[in-house]
Scaffold this motif. Structure first.
Motif, short mmCIF file in Angstrom:
data_model
loop_
_atom_site.label_atom_id
_atom_site.label_comp_id
_atom_site.label_asym_id
_atom_site.label_seq_id
_atom_site.Cartn_x
_atom_site.Cartn_y
_atom_site.Cartn_z
N LEU A 36 0.84 -1.19 0.00
CA LEU A 36 0.00 0.00 0.00
C LEU A 36 0.88 1.24 0.00
CD1 LEU A 36 -0.39 1.31 3.17
CD2 LEU A 36 -1.58 -0.84 3.36
N LYS A 37 0.33 2.30 -0.59
CA LYS A 37 1.07 3.55 -0.72
C LYS A 37 0.11 4.71 -0.47
CE LYS A 37 3.30 6.42 -4.17
NZ LYS A 37 3.45 6.65 -5.61
N TYR A 38 0.52 5.61 0.42
CA TYR A 38 -0.29 6.78 0.73
C TYR A 38 -0.33 7.71 -0.48
CZ TYR A 38 -1.68 11.18 2.91
OH TYR A 38 -2.32 12.34 3.22
N LEU A 39 -1.53 8.19 -0.84
CA LEU A 39 -1.70 9.07 -1.98
C LEU A 39 -2.00 10.51 -1.60
CD1 LEU A 39 -3.90 6.76 -4.24
CD2 LEU A 39 -1.44 7.20 -4.44
N GLY A 40 -2.81 10.71 -0.57
CA GLY A 40 -3.19 12.07 -0.18
C GLY A 40 -4.41 12.04 0.71
N SER A 41 -4.86 13.24 1.09
CA SER A 41 -6.00 13.34 2.00
C SER A 41 -6.97 14.42 1.53
CB SER A 41 -5.53 13.64 3.42
OG SER A 41 -4.93 14.92 3.46
N ALA A 42 -8.18 14.35 2.07
CA ALA A 42 -9.21 15.35 1.77
C ALA A 42 -10.21 15.38 2.92
CB ALA A 42 -9.92 15.01 0.47
N PRO A 43 -10.72 16.58 3.24
CA PRO A 43 -11.74 16.67 4.29
C PRO A 43 -13.09 16.19 3.77
CG PRO A 43 -11.36 18.83 3.34
CD PRO A 43 -10.38 17.89 2.69
N ALA B 154 -19.89 11.07 -1.47
CA ALA B 154 -18.89 11.75 -0.64
C ALA B 154 -17.91 12.52 -1.53
CB ALA B 154 -18.13 10.73 0.21
N PRO B 155 -17.81 13.84 -1.34
CA PRO B 155 -16.91 14.65 -2.18
C PRO B 155 -15.45 14.18 -2.13
CG PRO B 155 -18.34 16.07 -0.89
CD PRO B 155 -18.56 14.67 -0.39
N SER B 156 -14.96 13.80 -0.97
CA SER B 156 -13.56 13.36 -0.87
C SER B 156 -13.34 12.10 -1.70
CB SER B 156 -13.18 13.11 0.59
OG SER B 156 -14.00 12.09 1.15
N TYR C 188 -25.95 13.49 13.24
CA TYR C 188 -24.79 14.14 13.86
C TYR C 188 -23.67 14.18 12.82
CZ TYR C 188 -20.97 14.90 17.21
OH TYR C 188 -19.89 15.41 17.90
N THR C 189 -23.13 15.35 12.59
CA THR C 189 -22.04 15.50 11.64
C THR C 189 -20.71 15.12 12.27
OG1 THR C 189 -23.16 17.26 10.42
CG2 THR C 189 -20.78 17.13 10.17
N VAL C 190 -20.03 14.18 11.63
CA VAL C 190 -18.67 13.83 12.01
C VAL C 190 -17.78 14.38 10.89
CG1 VAL C 190 -17.03 11.97 12.45
CG2 VAL C 190 -19.41 11.73 13.17
N PHE C 191 -16.94 15.34 11.23
CA PHE C 191 -16.00 15.85 10.25
C PHE C 191 -14.86 14.85 10.17
CE2 PHE C 191 -18.19 19.55 11.96
CZ PHE C 191 -18.65 20.12 10.78
N THR C 192 -14.46 14.50 8.95
CA THR C 192 -13.41 13.50 8.79
C THR C 192 -12.27 14.05 7.96
OG1 THR C 192 -14.32 12.51 6.77
CG2 THR C 192 -15.08 11.59 8.87
N LEU C 193 -11.12 13.45 8.15
CA LEU C 193 -9.99 13.63 7.24
C LEU C 193 -9.80 12.27 6.61
CD1 LEU C 193 -7.76 15.30 5.99
CD2 LEU C 193 -6.27 14.50 7.83
N ASP C 194 -10.17 12.16 5.34
CA ASP C 194 -10.09 10.90 4.62
C ASP C 194 -8.71 10.79 3.96
OD1 ASP C 194 -12.70 10.59 5.39
OD2 ASP C 194 -13.54 11.09 3.44
N MET C 195 -8.04 9.68 4.20
CA MET C 195 -6.71 9.43 3.64
C MET C 195 -6.80 8.31 2.62
SD MET C 195 -4.50 9.73 7.11
CE MET C 195 -5.83 9.52 8.30
#
Length: 177
Positions: free
Chosen positions: A103-110, A161-163, A118-125
């Motif tokens: 696996l290789k990290y590509l980036g993140s998005a809110p 999901a936009p991210s 209930y809104t859970v704000f996430t940082l999606d990786m």
């Protein structure tokens, strides 16, 4: 601010139970009774981009709300004291029985994930994943199905999901370059 935002939903102090739990700035609440200060932070989540040699990308059909029946990348929330890499491996095993080769990290998005009003704000990786095998995978846990898509077979409106939509678009753009 929408009605699912934590500043609108949380009414009682989680430490002492007081109703004197008041907004304190743009992203926090503070208890007037015990002084507990609660900050609204992003939760960490992972998304796996699993591909096959033809360049097709795996998308799963959600089997739970929010967005039941819509398309998503496999993945989910990172458990406490778990690394993002461990979460990718665990989620793929739980959801599909898939074993990760690399696996290789590509980036993140809110993102905003609304669950139980209930809104859970996430940082999606996002992670590029090479599987040990994509044979004999079985949809489990919170997914109904999976399929490998070319961009031509995909309707981006089916990815709410936009991210996740951005990760998918970035992937297909990268293989065109």
């Amino acid at each position: 601010m929408n009605r699912t935002h934590p500043l609108k939903v949380l009414k009682y102090c989680p430490k002492c139970g007081s109703a004197e739990f008041n907004t304190s700035g743009d992203r926090s609440l503070k208890c007037a009774s015990c002084g507990f200060h609660f900050f609204i932070n992003s939760a960490a989540a992972v998304a796996a981009l699993v591909t096959i040699d033809s360049g097709k990308l795996m998308l799963v059909t959600r089997g739970v709300e929010p967005n039941y029946g819509k398309l998503d990348l496999p993945g989910g929330f990172i458990d406490p004291l778990e690394s993002a890499e461990e979460a990718v491996k665990r989620e793929l095993k739980e959801e599909l029985g898939l074993e990760v080769k690399t696996l290789k990290y590509l980036g993140s998005a809110p993102n905003e994930y609304v669950f139980s009003e209930y809104t859970v704000f996430t940082l999606d990786m996002a992670f590029q994943v090479s599987a040990e095998s994509v044979e004999g995978l079985k949809p489990m846990d919170d997914i109904l199905d999976y399929k490998f898509y070319s961009e031509e077979e995909l309707d981006y409106d089916d990815i709410p999901a936009p991210s996740i939509k951005n990760f998918v678009k970035d992937y297909f753009q990268s293989i065109k370059a």
